[in-house]
Design a protein around this motif. Structure first.
Motif, PDB file in Angstrom:
ATOM      1  N   GLU A 117     -10.482 -11.018  -2.583  1.00 17.27           N
ATOM      2  CA  GLU A 117     -11.066  -9.783  -2.075  1.00 17.27           C
ATOM      3  C   GLU A 117     -10.528  -9.498  -0.672  1.00 17.27           C
ATOM      4  OE1 GLU A 117     -12.818  -7.789  -3.906  1.00 17.27           O
ATOM      5  OE2 GLU A 117     -12.776  -9.217  -5.585  1.00 17.27           O
ATOM      6  N   LYS A 118     -10.320  -8.237  -0.383  1.00 17.56           N
ATOM      7  CA  LYS A 118      -9.748  -7.914   0.927  1.00 17.56           C
ATOM      8  C   LYS A 118     -10.717  -8.215   2.066  1.00 17.56           C
ATOM      9  CE  LYS A 118     -10.920  -2.965   1.274  1.00 17.56           C
ATOM     10  NZ  LYS A 118     -10.337  -1.610   1.388  1.00 17.56           N
ATOM     11  N   CYS A 139      -6.617  -0.356   3.994  1.00 20.28           N
ATOM     12  CA  CYS A 139      -5.962   0.406   2.925  1.00 20.28           C
ATOM     13  C   CYS A 139      -5.516  -0.462   1.753  1.00 20.28           C
ATOM     14  CB  CYS A 139      -4.753   1.154   3.490  1.00 20.28           C
ATOM     15  SG  CYS A 139      -5.185   2.484   4.647  1.00 20.28           S
ATOM     16  N   ILE A 144       0.854  -1.188   0.000  1.00 21.16           N
ATOM     17  CA  ILE A 144       0.000   0.000   0.000  1.00 21.16           C
ATOM     18  C   ILE A 144       0.889   1.237   0.000  1.00 21.16           C
ATOM     19  CG2 ILE A 144      -1.915  -1.152   1.175  1.00 21.16           C
ATOM     20  CD1 ILE A 144      -1.087   0.301   3.741  1.00 21.16           C
ATOM     21  N   ARG A 161      -1.405   6.686   1.580  1.00 20.90           N
ATOM     22  CA  ARG A 161      -2.790   6.246   1.809  1.00 20.90           C
ATOM     23  C   ARG A 161      -3.040   5.988   3.289  1.00 20.90           C
ATOM     24  NH1 ARG A 161      -4.610   1.237  -1.669  1.00 20.90           N
ATOM     25  NH2 ARG A 161      -4.167   2.785  -3.288  1.00 20.90           N
ATOM     26  N   ASP A 206      -5.894  -2.678  -1.546  1.00 18.88           N
ATOM     27  CA  ASP A 206      -6.840  -2.782  -2.664  1.00 18.88           C
ATOM     28  C   ASP A 206      -7.326  -4.219  -2.811  1.00 18.88           C
ATOM     29  OD1 ASP A 206      -6.862  -0.105  -3.476  1.00 18.88           O
ATOM     30  OD2 ASP A 206      -4.988  -0.359  -4.590  1.00 18.88           O
ATOM     31  N   LYS A 207      -6.388  -5.111  -3.138  1.00 16.06           N
ATOM     32  CA  LYS A 207      -6.745  -6.513  -3.337  1.00 16.06           C
ATOM     33  C   LYS A 207      -5.509  -7.353  -3.035  1.00 16.06           C
ATOM     34  CE  LYS A 207      -9.637  -9.227  -6.460  1.00 16.06           C
ATOM     35  NZ  LYS A 207     -10.347  -9.228  -7.755  1.00 16.06           N
TER      36      LYS A 207
END
Length: 347
Positions: free
Chosen positions: A166-167, A187, A94, A98, A189-190
């Motif tokens: 998927e997170k 934070c 990440i 962010r 994405d995937k």
């Protein structure tokens, strides 16, 4: 690659299918595209799903079968495929900005944002640990979440070894963890999910004029971050033996045998210690019920430090010296020995 001498032949987009080593003559290589090549010695540094390891073990198994040693032959065939360690690793990067923005939006959470000079942070739970640390001069944050189930170790993993998920799957697994970690996971994405596999311990890494190196020989779990380092030590010691002025085609199998005798026990111990580290990171200290007695957590820290101290108390130097002494003794013991054909590899 720019630093290799011009006479080195380098080929790309070539995947080895198998090899054959006749009793005399060069090793025959067969590639997936149908092309072939020959070489004097073959070093299999082709990863955890090594085609060289497969061919080597199949040839060893055929020899054992011919000698009537069926159990030994079956063991060799059983060692071809890597096995699942029972560990699933979720990985993600990440942007540091962010997480910084998330902290500013939620000041009450007092989230720590890793900086360029920050040391790794480990979040630990029962059979689960998450490590967070900065990379790329602090511009990115690396996240690795390890979920272990030792009951599944050695079983076949049903599905792709690596895939994006998927997170929400990761967030659900850490729903009751501290807010700071959940903020970091938010934070992402995937994340990618890795089924961590390892190779089975082999009786030898060499056979004839063929040797295994790196993950092809000792793919291990990542909890000591030492797999690549062990591959480098393999290469350093093996190249030193092959580059010895006394090494020839006549005695190269002796050099490979010494490489195996020195490096294999060391790498196998590192692999075993890596699994121990994983258990300790998951709060599994034998004989200590940490879940019911958190005051004994310092004992866990001592155990981790003790299991990892080889990294700062040992070097390759002694093993390198021992290997060279063994090879010198082996070659000089031959009566009237004089180097004949020089060692040249065509690939």
């Amino acid at each position: 690659m720019d630093h290799l001498p011009p006479h080195y032949n380098t080929f790309f987009s070539r995947r080895l299918r198998s090899y054959e080593e006749p009793q005399t003559g060069e090793i025959q290589l067969l590639f997936e595209d149908g092309s072939t090549a020959e070489c004097d010695i073959l070093i299999g540094a082709d990863g955890i799903r090594s085609a060289v390891r497969r061919s080597m073990l199949i040839q060893q198994a055929k020899k054992e079968t011919a000698l009537g040693r069926i159990t030994e032959s079956e063991e060799l065939i059983n060692n071809i495929e890597p096995v699942w360690t029972g560990i699933l690793a979720y990985r993600a990067l990440i942007p540091t900005e962010r997480l910084q923005a998330y902290r500013e939006a939620h000041p009450e959470m007092k989230i720590r944002v890793p900086q360029a000079n920050s040391i790794p942070i480990m979040y630990m739970g029962q059979h689960v640990n998450v490590v967070v640390y900065p990379i790329s001069s602090g511009k990115l944050i690396n996240i690795g979440a390890f979920h272990a189930n030792e009951k599944l170790a050695g079983t076949t993993f049903d599905g792709p070894w690596v895939e994006y998920v998927e997170k929400d799957q990761l967030l659900a697994s850490h729903a009751h963890w501290e807010p700071e970690l959940r903020a970091i996971l938010q934070c992402i994405d995937k994340p990618s999910r890795w089924a961590v596999h390892a190779s089975k311990p082999l009786r030898t890494w060499t056979y004839g004029r063929v040797a295994l190196l790196g993950d092809a020989a000792h793919a291990m779990s990542p909890q000591q971050a030492s797999g690549a380092g062990q591959a480098i030590e393999d290469a350093f010691l093996l190249s030193t033996l092959l580059g010895n002025r006394l090494t020839t085609l006549e005695n190269v199998t002796e050099a490979l045998s010494i490489y195996d005798k020195i490096r294999r026990p060391i790498a196998m111990e590192v692999a075993a210690r890596s699994l121990v580290n994983g258990r300790l990171f998951g709060l599994q200290l034998p004989g200590v019920p940490l879940a019911n007695d958190p005051d004994r957590l310092p004992e866990l820290g001592d155990a981790i430090k003790d299991n990892w101290k080889w990294t700062w108390t040992t070097t390759l130097d002694s093993a390198l010296e021992e290997a060279q002494n063994m090879f010198t003794a082996a070659t000089s013991s031959r009566v009237g020995y004089a180097p004949q054909a020089s060692l040249q590899s065509k690939l």
